[in-house]
Design a protein around this motif. Structure first.
Motif, PDB file in Angstrom:
ATOM      1  N   UNK A  71     -58.705   8.186 -53.302  1.00  0.00           N
ATOM      2  CA  UNK A  71     -59.222   8.471 -54.640  1.00  0.00           C
ATOM      3  C   UNK A  71     -58.412   7.649 -55.636  1.00  0.00           C
ATOM      4  N   UNK A  72     -59.008   7.367 -56.781  1.00  0.00           N
ATOM      5  CA  UNK A  72     -58.319   6.517 -57.758  1.00  0.00           C
ATOM      6  C   UNK A  72     -57.005   7.133 -58.219  1.00  0.00           C
ATOM      7  N   UNK A  73     -56.958   8.445 -58.399  1.00  0.00           N
ATOM      8  CA  UNK A  73     -55.722   9.102 -58.820  1.00  0.00           C
ATOM      9  C   UNK A  73     -54.628   8.980 -57.786  1.00  0.00           C
ATOM     10  N   UNK A  74     -54.964   9.197 -56.525  1.00  0.00           N
ATOM     11  CA  UNK A  74     -53.992   9.088 -55.440  1.00  0.00           C
ATOM     12  C   UNK A  74     -53.494   7.656 -55.315  1.00  0.00           C
ATOM     13  N   UNK A  75     -54.409   6.712 -55.323  1.00  0.00           N
ATOM     14  CA  UNK A  75     -54.025   5.305 -55.182  1.00  0.00           C
ATOM     15  C   UNK A  75     -53.100   4.878 -56.328  1.00  0.00           C
ATOM     16  N   UNK A  76     -53.412   5.311 -57.540  1.00  0.00           N
ATOM     17  CA  UNK A  76     -52.603   4.954 -58.703  1.00  0.00           C
ATOM     18  C   UNK A  76     -51.180   5.478 -58.579  1.00  0.00           C
ATOM     19  N   UNK A  77     -51.031   6.769 -58.247  1.00  0.00           N
ATOM     20  CA  UNK A  77     -49.671   7.317 -58.164  1.00  0.00           C
ATOM     21  C   UNK A  77     -48.924   6.780 -56.955  1.00  0.00           C
ATOM     22  N   UNK A  78     -49.617   6.517 -55.845  1.00  0.00           N
ATOM     23  CA  UNK A  78     -48.945   5.946 -54.678  1.00  0.00           C
ATOM     24  C   UNK A  78     -48.432   4.544 -54.992  1.00  0.00           C
ATOM     25  N   UNK A  79     -49.245   3.729 -55.657  1.00  0.00           N
ATOM     26  CA  UNK A  79     -48.829   2.372 -56.003  1.00  0.00           C
ATOM     27  C   UNK A  79     -47.675   2.399 -57.001  1.00  0.00           C
ATOM     28  N   UNK A  80     -47.735   3.306 -57.960  1.00  0.00           N
ATOM     29  CA  UNK A  80     -46.644   3.432 -58.930  1.00  0.00           C
ATOM     30  C   UNK A  80     -45.354   3.869 -58.228  1.00  0.00           C
ATOM     31  N   UNK A  81     -45.450   4.879 -57.353  1.00  0.00           N
ATOM     32  CA  UNK A  81     -44.266   5.359 -56.629  1.00  0.00           C
ATOM     33  C   UNK A  81     -43.706   4.283 -55.702  1.00  0.00           C
ATOM     34  N   UNK A  82     -44.597   3.523 -55.065  1.00  0.00           N
ATOM     35  CA  UNK A  82     -44.149   2.451 -54.170  1.00  0.00           C
ATOM     36  C   UNK A  82     -43.410   1.369 -54.966  1.00  0.00           C
ATOM     37  N   UNK A  83     -43.947   1.003 -56.133  1.00  0.00           N
ATOM     38  CA  UNK A  83     -43.289   0.000 -56.971  1.00  0.00           C
ATOM     39  C   UNK A  83     -41.921   0.501 -57.440  1.00  0.00           C
ATOM     40  N   UNK A  84     -41.834   1.774 -57.816  1.00  0.00           N
ATOM     41  CA  UNK A  84     -40.557   2.343 -58.255  1.00  0.00           C
ATOM     42  C   UNK A  84     -39.563   2.376 -57.100  1.00  0.00           C
ATOM     43  N   UNK A  85     -40.036   2.695 -55.904  1.00  0.00           N
ATOM     44  CA  UNK A  85     -39.162   2.740 -54.730  1.00  0.00           C
ATOM     45  C   UNK A  85     -38.645   1.342 -54.395  1.00  0.00           C
ATOM     46  N   UNK A  86     -39.509   0.340 -54.466  1.00  0.00           N
ATOM     47  CA  UNK A  86     -39.082  -1.038 -54.191  1.00  0.00           C
ATOM     48  C   UNK A  86     -38.041  -1.487 -55.215  1.00  0.00           C
ATOM     49  N   UNK A  87     -38.257  -1.123 -56.480  1.00  0.00           N
ATOM     50  CA  UNK A  87     -37.304  -1.480 -57.526  1.00  0.00           C
ATOM     51  C   UNK A  87     -35.964  -0.795 -57.278  1.00  0.00           C
ATOM     52  N   UNK A  88     -35.999   0.453 -56.854  1.00  0.00           N
ATOM     53  CA  UNK A  88     -34.780   1.209 -56.561  1.00  0.00           C
ATOM     54  C   UNK A  88     -34.015   0.572 -55.398  1.00  0.00           C
ATOM     55  N   UNK A  89     -34.718   0.162 -54.348  1.00  0.00           N
ATOM     56  CA  UNK A  89     -34.089  -0.481 -53.193  1.00  0.00           C
ATOM     57  C   UNK A  89     -33.505  -1.829 -53.603  1.00  0.00           C
ATOM     58  N   UNK A  90     -34.230  -2.602 -54.401  1.00  0.00           N
ATOM     59  CA  UNK A  90     -33.745  -3.908 -54.848  1.00  0.00           C
ATOM     60  C   UNK A  90     -32.482  -3.756 -55.682  1.00  0.00           C
TER      61      UNK A  90
END
Length: 95
Positions: A71-90
Motif C-alpha cells: 500500500x502507498x502508506x506502507x511503502x512510504x514509511x518503509x522507504x523513509x525508515x530504510x533511508x534513515x537507517x542507511x544514514x544512521x549506519x553511514x
C-alpha cells in the motif's frame, strides 16, 4: 467454543505475530521499522506474506520482494525508515 470465537482468537494471534515480528526487526542492526511502519504495514504483511508468519527474516524478505505491491502508506514509511537507517549506519561507519 464457537467457530467465530476460534476465528477471532486465531486472527488476534496472527496480528500479534506480525506485530511481534515487525517489533523484533526494530531491534536488529539490519533494518529498524518504526511504530508507524508497523501500523501501516500490518495489513500488507497479512495480505502478501501471511505464509511466512511468524518467521521474521522471511517476512522481511517477503515485504521487500513485494515492495511494488505494498500500500502507498506502507511503502512510504518503509522507504523513509530504510533511508534513515542507511544514514544512521553511514554516520556510525564514519566515526
Amino acid at each position: 467454543m464457537t467457530a467465530s470465537f476460534t476465528s477471532t482468537v486465531r486472527q488476534a494471534g496472527l496480528v500479534l505475530a506480525v506485530a511481534a515480528s515487525l517489533s523484533a526487526l526494530s531491534s536488529t542492526s539490519s533494518f529498524a521499522f518504526s511504530p508507524e511502519a508497523q501500523q501501516m504495514c500490518t495489513g500488507d504483511a497479512f495480505r502478501l506474506c501471511s505464509s511466512e508468519i511468524p518467521n521474521i527474516p522471511k517476512i522481511t524478505a517477503c515485504m521487500f520482494k513485494h515492495r511494488a505491491e505494498l500500500s502507498s502508506g506502507c511503502r512510504t514509511v518503509m522507504e523513509r525508515d530504510l533511508a534513515a537507517q542507511k544514514k544512521k549506519v553511514a554516520t556510525a561507519d564514519s566515526n
